[in-house]
Design an enzyme around this catalytic site. Structure first.
Site, PDB file in Angstrom:
ATOM      1  N   GLY A 116       0.820  -1.221   0.000  1.00  0.00           N
ATOM      2  CA  GLY A 116       0.000   0.000   0.000  1.00  0.00           C
ATOM      3  C   GLY A 116       0.847   1.261   0.000  1.00  0.00           C
ATOM      4  O   GLY A 116       1.043   1.880   1.040  1.00  0.00           O
ATOM      5  N   GLY A 132       0.555   4.382  -0.400  1.00  0.00           N
ATOM      6  CA  GLY A 132      -0.162   5.658  -0.371  1.00  0.00           C
ATOM      7  C   GLY A 132       0.597   6.658   0.475  1.00  0.00           C
ATOM      8  O   GLY A 132       1.834   6.636   0.539  1.00  0.00           O
ATOM      9  N   ALA A 133      -0.145   7.535   1.167  1.00  0.00           N
ATOM     10  CA  ALA A 133       0.500   8.608   1.929  1.00  0.00           C
ATOM     11  C   ALA A 133       1.485   8.039   2.960  1.00  0.00           C
ATOM     12  O   ALA A 133       2.647   8.462   3.035  1.00  0.00           O
ATOM     13  CB  ALA A 133      -0.574   9.459   2.606  1.00  0.00           C
ATOM     14  N   ASN A 185      -4.701   3.304  11.322  1.00  0.00           N
ATOM     15  CA  ASN A 185      -5.396   3.917  12.443  1.00  0.00           C
ATOM     16  C   ASN A 185      -6.400   2.940  13.049  1.00  0.00           C
ATOM     17  O   ASN A 185      -6.665   1.871  12.500  1.00  0.00           O
ATOM     18  CB  ASN A 185      -6.096   5.201  11.987  1.00  0.00           C
ATOM     19  CG  ASN A 185      -5.173   6.409  12.127  1.00  0.00           C
ATOM     20  OD1 ASN A 185      -4.479   6.558  13.141  1.00  0.00           O
ATOM     21  ND2 ASN A 185      -5.169   7.280  11.128  1.00  0.00           N
ATOM     22  N   ALA A 206       0.357  13.085   6.412  1.00  0.00           N
ATOM     23  CA  ALA A 206       0.895  12.993   5.054  1.00  0.00           C
ATOM     24  C   ALA A 206      -0.265  12.982   4.070  1.00  0.00           C
ATOM     25  O   ALA A 206      -1.297  12.372   4.329  1.00  0.00           O
ATOM     26  CB  ALA A 206       1.727  11.723   4.915  1.00  0.00           C
ATOM     27  N   LYS A 265      -4.673   7.898  20.279  1.00  0.00           N
ATOM     28  CA  LYS A 265      -4.656   8.271  18.858  1.00  0.00           C
ATOM     29  C   LYS A 265      -6.064   8.212  18.276  1.00  0.00           C
ATOM     30  O   LYS A 265      -6.456   9.058  17.462  1.00  0.00           O
ATOM     31  CB  LYS A 265      -3.704   7.341  18.079  1.00  0.00           C
ATOM     32  CG  LYS A 265      -3.650   7.617  16.570  1.00  0.00           C
ATOM     33  CD  LYS A 265      -2.902   8.894  16.250  1.00  0.00           C
ATOM     34  CE  LYS A 265      -3.187   9.439  14.850  1.00  0.00           C
ATOM     35  NZ  LYS A 265      -2.727   8.641  13.745  1.00  0.00           N
TER      36      LYS A 265
HETATM   37  N1  LIG Z   1      -2.367   9.937   5.690  1.00  0.00           N
HETATM   38  C1  LIG Z   1      -2.121  10.224   6.951  1.00  0.00           C
HETATM   39  O1  LIG Z   1      -1.782  11.370   7.281  1.00  0.00           O
HETATM   40  C2  LIG Z   1      -2.213   9.179   8.012  1.00  0.00           C
HETATM   41  C3  LIG Z   1      -2.816   7.955   7.790  1.00  0.00           C
HETATM   42  N2  LIG Z   1      -2.854   7.022   8.799  1.00  0.00           N
HETATM   43  C4  LIG Z   1      -3.456   5.715   8.588  1.00  0.00           C
HETATM   44  O2  LIG Z   1      -2.580   4.957   7.761  1.00  0.00           O
HETATM   45  C5  LIG Z   1      -3.328   4.024   6.970  1.00  0.00           C
HETATM   46  C6  LIG Z   1      -2.996   4.281   5.516  1.00  0.00           C
HETATM   47  O3  LIG Z   1      -3.496   5.575   5.191  1.00  0.00           O
HETATM   48  P1  LIG Z   1      -2.991   6.430   3.936  1.00  0.00           P
HETATM   49  O4  LIG Z   1      -1.571   6.162   3.665  1.00  0.00           O
HETATM   50  O5  LIG Z   1      -3.433   7.814   4.179  1.00  0.00           O
HETATM   51  O6  LIG Z   1      -3.873   5.776   2.782  1.00  0.00           O
HETATM   52  P2  LIG Z   1      -3.785   5.988   1.196  1.00  0.00           P
HETATM   53  O7  LIG Z   1      -5.175   5.875   0.675  1.00  0.00           O
HETATM   54  O8  LIG Z   1      -3.006   7.212   0.876  1.00  0.00           O
HETATM   55  O9  LIG Z   1      -2.940   4.749   0.738  1.00  0.00           O
HETATM   56  C7  LIG Z   1      -3.398   3.433   0.767  1.00  0.00           C
HETATM   57  C8  LIG Z   1      -2.671   2.679  -0.322  1.00  0.00           C
HETATM   58  O10 LIG Z   1      -3.040   1.309  -0.245  1.00  0.00           O
HETATM   59  C9  LIG Z   1      -3.153   0.853  -1.593  1.00  0.00           C
HETATM   60  N3  LIG Z   1      -3.886  -0.399  -1.636  1.00  0.00           N
HETATM   61  C10 LIG Z   1      -5.200  -0.647  -1.406  1.00  0.00           C
HETATM   62  N4  LIG Z   1      -5.476  -1.957  -1.572  1.00  0.00           N
HETATM   63  C11 LIG Z   1      -4.299  -2.538  -1.904  1.00  0.00           C
HETATM   64  C12 LIG Z   1      -3.926  -3.871  -2.211  1.00  0.00           C
HETATM   65  N5  LIG Z   1      -4.823  -4.876  -2.211  1.00  0.00           N
HETATM   66  N6  LIG Z   1      -2.640  -4.119  -2.525  1.00  0.00           N
HETATM   67  C13 LIG Z   1      -1.721  -3.129  -2.540  1.00  0.00           C
HETATM   68  N7  LIG Z   1      -2.006  -1.840  -2.254  1.00  0.00           N
HETATM   69  C14 LIG Z   1      -3.289  -1.561  -1.948  1.00  0.00           C
HETATM   70  C15 LIG Z   1      -3.834   2.002  -2.287  1.00  0.00           C
HETATM   71  O11 LIG Z   1      -3.747   1.837  -3.677  1.00  0.00           O
HETATM   72  P3  LIG Z   1      -4.358   2.882  -4.751  1.00  0.00           P
HETATM   73  O12 LIG Z   1      -3.183   3.762  -5.059  1.00  0.00           O
HETATM   74  O13 LIG Z   1      -4.792   2.023  -5.871  1.00  0.00           O
HETATM   75  O14 LIG Z   1      -5.469   3.616  -4.052  1.00  0.00           O
HETATM   76  C16 LIG Z   1      -3.003   3.156  -1.737  1.00  0.00           C
HETATM   77  O15 LIG Z   1      -1.811   3.315  -2.465  1.00  0.00           O
HETATM   78  C17 LIG Z   1      -4.805   4.278   7.323  1.00  0.00           C
HETATM   79  O16 LIG Z   1      -5.232   3.392   8.310  1.00  0.00           O
HETATM   80  C18 LIG Z   1      -4.798   5.724   7.862  1.00  0.00           C
HETATM   81  O17 LIG Z   1      -5.864   5.971   8.747  1.00  0.00           O
HETATM   82  C19 LIG Z   1      -2.263   7.250  10.008  1.00  0.00           C
HETATM   83  C20 LIG Z   1      -1.654   8.450  10.262  1.00  0.00           C
HETATM   84  C21 LIG Z   1      -1.618   9.518   9.311  1.00  0.00           C
HETATM   85  C1  LIG Z   2      -4.421  12.904  12.664  1.00  0.00           C
HETATM   86  C2  LIG Z   2      -3.498  12.378  11.610  1.00  0.00           C
HETATM   87  C3  LIG Z   2      -3.241  13.384  10.540  1.00  0.00           C
HETATM   88  C4  LIG Z   2      -2.188  12.175  12.354  1.00  0.00           C
HETATM   89  O1  LIG Z   2      -1.168  11.614  11.724  1.00  0.00           O
HETATM   90  C5  LIG Z   2      -4.051  11.077  11.087  1.00  0.00           C
HETATM   91  O2  LIG Z   2      -4.000  10.095  11.782  1.00  0.00           O
HETATM   92  C6  LIG Z   2      -4.744  10.918   9.782  1.00  0.00           C
HETATM   93  O3  LIG Z   2      -4.727  11.812   8.938  1.00  0.00           O
HETATM   94  O4  LIG Z   2      -5.319   9.845   9.573  1.00  0.00           O
END
Ligand SMILES: NC(=O)C1=CN([C@@H]2O[C@H](COP(=O)(O)OP(=O)(O)OC[C@H]3O[C@@H](n4cnc5c(N)ncnc54)[C@H](OP(=O)(O)O)[C@@H]3O)[C@@H](O)[C@H]2O)C=CC1
Ligand SMILES: CC(C)(CO)C(=O)C(=O)O
Length: 287
Positions: free
Chosen positions: A7, A9-10, A97, A123, A172
């Protein structure tokens, strides 16, 4: 040391790019959608990385650490990578999360293999592989995961262990539960400047903390005030990941972030009307 990040993503993209800065860490990205490279605008500088990218779970090979960084609602899809990536010695960290990291993956792995991780790294993903990391941030893991901490020693991310993972995870969740008002209103974090919005966020945290305490978390009596103060001190244009999902028309982690408070509140006979309302309104908005 072989590491697979599921995954990109961010969070997954940020973590993978930082890990790849160390030449002796062999980083593989397991992606749903193809990805050319990673470019992360970090608080100090822009870093880039071009790790190996796999898009087919059948291509995976065993690694030392798997880091799962999909959204909570994509656990089943993420699990499809595990068959090939995990052997007898592989540890799996869940960077998500919520408070149900282990429960979410025990259908696929023994609990003893799973390291839950609390990520506090704001992020935002602006395009595939292009991420704005707003703060160096932190990751907390239970105290049996010192080798996870070691992976990040070369990065500015504060990665450490805690003796009381449960309390930290609920703390959190209190932050995330309040952040749902941004997803509902489709506005960044600065809405907390309004006293009436802050009062709603305060009540969301109050319910979360009550349920957390019933689940065994130790939370400060003033956690509601502390979290409102934290939001007020943060950047007003901050976009939390649930708002990011709504703006991008992706599913939201409603159940993992607010629904869980309602579900576990029912188990303990604790009323959670504010979180129940948020769940209903977000589900309706998403329908
Ligand atoms: N963003 C933030 O600031 C924060 C996020 N979190 C937590 O972190 C976790 C991730 O969040 P975040 O990074 O924002 O999410 P994103 O949506 O940015 O990224 C998730 C990624 O997972 C990929 N994905 C989904 N299904 C699959 C699969 N089957 N195989 C491979 N990759 C897959 C998505 O692909 P695709 O590109 O196709 O969508 C995407 O690239 C969540 O639980 C969030 O709550 C925690 C703290 C901060
Ligand atoms: C509150 C925050 C930004 C902290 O990293 C977060 O958990 C999210 O965006 O999902």
């Amino acid at each position: 040391m072989r590491i697979a990040v599921i995954g990109p993503g961010a969070i997954g993209g940020t973590v993978a790019a930082w890990l790849a800065q160390r030449a002796d860490l062999d980083v593989t990205i397991c992606a749903r959608s193809p990805l050319p490279s990673l470019t992360i605008e970090t608080p100090s500088r822009t870093i880039t990385a071009t790790p190996r990218v796999l898009t087919d779970p059948g291509q995976g090979e065993p690694v030392d650490w798997v880091l799962i960084a999909t959204k909570a609602y994509d656990a089943e899809g993420a699990s499809r990578w595990l068959t090939k990536l995990v052997d007898d010695t592989t540890r799996v960290a869940v960077l998500q999360n919520g408070v149900e990291h282990i429960e979410r993956f025990t259908p696929y792995l023994p609990a003893a293999r799973i390291t839950p991780a609390i990520v506090d790294i704001p992020a935002e993903r602006n395009a595939p592989g292009r991420i704005h990391q707003r703060r160096d941030g932190s990751i907390l893991v239970p105290n049996d995961a010192a080798s996870f901490v070691d992976l990040f020693a070369h990065t500015p991310i504060a990665v450490s262990t805690t003796d009381d993972f449960r309390s930290e995870a609920w703390r959190k969740l209190c932050i995330n539960a309040a952040g749902a008002v941004s997803a509902l209103t489709m506005k960044p974090a600065g809405i907390v400047a309004r006293d009436d919005v802050a009062a709603i966020m305060w009540m969301l945290v109050e319910e979360c903390a009550a349920v957390g305490r019933a689940e065994g978390a130790v939370l400060d009596d003033k956690i509601e005030d502390e979290i409102i103060a934290r939001y007020r001190a943060g950047p007003p244009d901050g976009i939390n990941s649930m708002l990011g999902d709504r703006l991008a028309n992706r599913p939201m982690e409603i159940d993992a972030r607010n629904g869980v408070i309602v579900r576990l509140g029912k188990k303990h006979g604790i009323p959670t009307p504010m979180n129940a309302m948020i769940v209903t309104l977000l589900e309706t908005a998403a329908a």
